[in-house]
Design a protein around this motif. Structure first.
Motif, PDB file in Angstrom:
ATOM      1  N   ASN A   1      36.105  56.792  55.428  1.00 32.45           N
ATOM      2  CA  ASN A   1      36.424  55.412  55.055  1.00 32.45           C
ATOM      3  C   ASN A   1      37.822  55.378  54.465  1.00 32.45           C
ATOM      4  O   ASN A   1      38.201  56.223  53.668  1.00 32.45           O
ATOM      5  CB  ASN A   1      35.418  54.877  54.041  1.00 32.45           C
ATOM      6  N   GLN A   2      38.563  54.377  54.856  1.00 28.09           N
ATOM      7  CA  GLN A   2      39.924  54.204  54.371  1.00 28.09           C
ATOM      8  C   GLN A   2      39.954  52.986  53.456  1.00 28.09           C
ATOM      9  O   GLN A   2      39.389  51.943  53.788  1.00 28.09           O
ATOM     10  CB  GLN A   2      40.866  54.007  55.548  1.00 28.09           C
ATOM     11  N   THR A   3      40.584  53.114  52.304  1.00 25.50           N
ATOM     12  CA  THR A   3      40.698  52.000  51.372  1.00 25.50           C
ATOM     13  C   THR A   3      41.913  51.160  51.737  1.00 25.50           C
ATOM     14  O   THR A   3      43.022  51.678  51.857  1.00 25.50           O
ATOM     15  CB  THR A   3      40.856  52.513  49.933  1.00 25.50           C
ATOM     16  N   VAL A   4      41.674  49.860  51.888  1.00 25.96           N
ATOM     17  CA  VAL A   4      42.738  48.919  52.215  1.00 25.96           C
ATOM     18  C   VAL A   4      42.788  47.865  51.118  1.00 25.96           C
ATOM     19  O   VAL A   4      41.772  47.248  50.802  1.00 25.96           O
ATOM     20  CB  VAL A   4      42.482  48.237  53.589  1.00 25.96           C
ATOM     21  N   THR A   5      43.956  47.688  50.516  1.00 25.55           N
ATOM     22  CA  THR A   5      44.126  46.674  49.484  1.00 25.55           C
ATOM     23  C   THR A   5      44.612  45.390  50.135  1.00 25.55           C
ATOM     24  O   THR A   5      45.643  45.379  50.805  1.00 25.55           O
ATOM     25  CB  THR A   5      45.129  47.134  48.417  1.00 25.55           C
ATOM     26  N   LYS A   6      43.850  44.320  49.926  1.00 29.18           N
ATOM     27  CA  LYS A   6      44.223  43.013  50.463  1.00 29.18           C
ATOM     28  C   LYS A   6      44.603  42.106  49.302  1.00 29.18           C
ATOM     29  O   LYS A   6      43.977  42.133  48.248  1.00 29.18           O
ATOM     30  CB  LYS A   6      43.071  42.406  51.256  1.00 29.18           C
ATOM     31  N   THR A   7      45.637  41.293  49.523  1.00 35.47           N
ATOM     32  CA  THR A   7      46.117  40.386  48.501  1.00 35.47           C
ATOM     33  C   THR A   7      45.876  38.952  48.951  1.00 35.47           C
ATOM     34  O   THR A   7      46.246  38.573  50.066  1.00 35.47           O
ATOM     35  CB  THR A   7      47.623  40.611  48.246  1.00 35.47           C
ATOM     36  N   TYR A   8      45.267  38.168  48.062  1.00 38.19           N
ATOM     37  CA  TYR A   8      45.026  36.749  48.311  1.00 38.19           C
ATOM     38  C   TYR A   8      45.756  35.952  47.241  1.00 38.19           C
ATOM     39  O   TYR A   8      45.945  36.424  46.118  1.00 38.19           O
ATOM     40  CB  TYR A   8      43.523  36.433  48.243  1.00 38.19           C
TER      41      TYR A   8
ATOM     42  N   LYS B   1      41.324  18.325  21.790  1.00 38.48           N
ATOM     43  CA  LYS B   1      40.584  17.089  21.531  1.00 38.48           C
ATOM     44  C   LYS B   1      41.424  16.057  20.784  1.00 38.48           C
ATOM     45  O   LYS B   1      41.158  14.868  20.866  1.00 38.48           O
ATOM     46  CB  LYS B   1      39.306  17.398  20.777  1.00 38.48           C
ATOM     47  N   LYS B   2      42.463  16.511  20.077  1.00 43.59           N
ATOM     48  CA  LYS B   2      43.318  15.568  19.347  1.00 43.59           C
ATOM     49  C   LYS B   2      44.207  14.770  20.296  1.00 43.59           C
ATOM     50  O   LYS B   2      44.399  13.584  20.122  1.00 43.59           O
ATOM     51  CB  LYS B   2      44.181  16.322  18.332  1.00 43.59           C
ATOM     52  N   GLN B   3      44.785  15.447  21.287  1.00 43.66           N
ATOM     53  CA  GLN B   3      45.709  14.780  22.205  1.00 43.66           C
ATOM     54  C   GLN B   3      45.078  14.487  23.565  1.00 43.66           C
ATOM     55  O   GLN B   3      45.759  14.018  24.468  1.00 43.66           O
ATOM     56  CB  GLN B   3      46.958  15.640  22.395  1.00 43.66           C
ATOM     57  N   PHE B   4      43.782  14.804  23.724  1.00 46.57           N
ATOM     58  CA  PHE B   4      43.054  14.582  24.974  1.00 46.57           C
ATOM     59  C   PHE B   4      43.735  15.272  26.155  1.00 46.57           C
ATOM     60  O   PHE B   4      43.956  14.677  27.198  1.00 46.57           O
ATOM     61  CB  PHE B   4      42.879  13.090  25.258  1.00 46.57           C
ATOM     62  N   LEU B   5      44.047  16.549  25.959  1.00 47.61           N
ATOM     63  CA  LEU B   5      44.685  17.359  26.992  1.00 47.61           C
ATOM     64  C   LEU B   5      43.781  18.527  27.355  1.00 47.61           C
ATOM     65  O   LEU B   5      43.042  19.035  26.516  1.00 47.61           O
ATOM     66  CB  LEU B   5      46.017  17.939  26.504  1.00 47.61           C
ATOM     67  N   THR B   6      43.864  18.967  28.594  1.00 55.83           N
ATOM     68  CA  THR B   6      43.180  20.175  29.024  1.00 55.83           C
ATOM     69  C   THR B   6      44.221  21.135  29.567  1.00 55.83           C
ATOM     70  O   THR B   6      44.987  20.783  30.461  1.00 55.83           O
ATOM     71  CB  THR B   6      42.125  19.863  30.100  1.00 55.83           C
ATOM     72  N   TRP B   7      44.247  22.343  29.024  1.00 59.12           N
ATOM     73  CA  TRP B   7      45.170  23.383  29.447  1.00 59.12           C
ATOM     74  C   TRP B   7      44.384  24.420  30.236  1.00 59.12           C
ATOM     75  O   TRP B   7      43.314  24.850  29.808  1.00 59.12           O
ATOM     76  CB  TRP B   7      45.804  24.067  28.242  1.00 59.12           C
ATOM     77  N   ASN B   8      44.906  24.841  31.386  1.00 59.06           N
ATOM     78  CA  ASN B   8      44.291  25.890  32.199  1.00 59.06           C
ATOM     79  C   ASN B   8      45.344  26.928  32.550  1.00 59.06           C
ATOM     80  O   ASN B   8      46.428  26.581  33.024  1.00 59.06           O
ATOM     81  CB  ASN B   8      43.727  25.323  33.499  1.00 59.06           C
ATOM     82  N   LEU B   9      45.025  28.178  32.315  1.00 59.83           N
ATOM     83  CA  LEU B   9      45.855  29.294  32.756  1.00 59.83           C
ATOM     84  C   LEU B   9      45.057  30.025  33.820  1.00 59.83           C
ATOM     85  O   LEU B   9      43.940  30.475  33.563  1.00 59.83           O
ATOM     86  CB  LEU B   9      46.187  30.239  31.599  1.00 59.83           C
ATOM     87  N   VAL B  10      45.616  30.129  35.018  1.00 57.45           N
ATOM     88  CA  VAL B  10      44.896  30.755  36.123  1.00 57.45           C
ATOM     89  C   VAL B  10      45.818  31.748  36.826  1.00 57.45           C
ATOM     90  O   VAL B  10      47.019  31.524  36.946  1.00 57.45           O
ATOM     91  CB  VAL B  10      44.347  29.685  37.105  1.00 57.45           C
ATOM     92  N   SER B  11      45.223  32.839  37.242  1.00 60.80           N
ATOM     93  CA  SER B  11      45.961  33.842  37.995  1.00 60.80           C
ATOM     94  C   SER B  11      46.200  33.332  39.410  1.00 60.80           C
ATOM     95  O   SER B  11      45.327  32.696  40.002  1.00 60.80           O
ATOM     96  CB  SER B  11      45.166  35.141  38.026  1.00 60.80           C
ATOM     97  N   ASN B  12      47.354  33.596  39.968  1.00 61.10           N
ATOM     98  CA  ASN B  12      47.663  33.165  41.331  1.00 61.10           C
ATOM     99  C   ASN B  12      47.400  34.277  42.340  1.00 61.10           C
ATOM    100  O   ASN B  12      47.323  34.034  43.525  1.00 61.10           O
ATOM    101  CB  ASN B  12      49.125  32.717  41.431  1.00 61.10           C
ATOM    102  N   ILE B  13      47.225  35.503  41.862  1.00 63.69           N
ATOM    103  CA  ILE B  13      47.098  36.658  42.757  1.00 63.69           C
ATOM    104  C   ILE B  13      45.738  37.324  42.554  1.00 63.69           C
ATOM    105  O   ILE B  13      45.293  37.522  41.429  1.00 63.69           O
ATOM    106  CB  ILE B  13      48.226  37.675  42.476  1.00 63.69           C
TER     107      ILE B  13
END
Length: 161
Positions: free
Chosen positions: A97-104, A67-79
């Protein structure tokens, strides 16, 4: 009859922000803690994760409003890794049933980046270097660097609100 065409390319401004790609193997909460400690910020996890592809992929997000510098910081996962169960296609007597790991990926063109730090302000080069050098001083982080937003095809995924 004449056809009128409106071109809105110049009407909407590009959002001004600094985007930093972070390569590390630690969990998101641990990275947020280390960034808070090193940069003197206060990232807090949002109650709801980012949801894309109709619930197929969710990404953790941490936010801090300075709020002092009017900035917004966001940390987000890419995976985002999900486990899906698929019926095995075999001619056996029992179905399994076979488990399949999918990555987005939040930004598919940056598949090697683990986390993205988005600061909604464009800094001068000296302040940007200080932030990156502070991030690089954290032993658990392999590398960090600024990402050019004009080179991204999926930059609409960086709109968090």
């Amino acid at each position: 009859m004449a056809v009128h065409k409106l071109i809105l390319d110049d009407v909407f401004e590009e959002t001004i922000c600094t985007l930093i790609g972070i390569h590390c193997t630690i969990e998101d909460y641990r990275l947020a803690y280390l960034l808070n400690k090193s940069l003197g910020i206060n990232l807090v996890r949002n109650k709801k994760d980012l949801d894309y592809n109709n619930g197929k992929s969710t990404y953790s997000i941490y936010k801090w409003e300075d709020k002092k510098q009017f900035l917004t910081w966001n940390l987000v996962s890419n995976i985002c890794k999900t486990n899906d169960y698929e019926k095995e296609r075999s001619q056996s007597l029992f179905q399994t049933n076979q488990t399949v790991t999918k990555t987005y990926y939040l930004l598919p063109e940056l598949k090697h980046v683990n986390y993205l730090l988005k600061i909604e302000e464009e800094f001068n080069l000296n302040k940007e270097r200080r932030i990156i050098n502070t991030i690089l001083s954290i032993p658990q982080i392999a590398t960090a660097y600024t990402i050019d937003l004009s080179q991204l095809k999926s930059k609409e995924n960086l709109i968090f609100s």
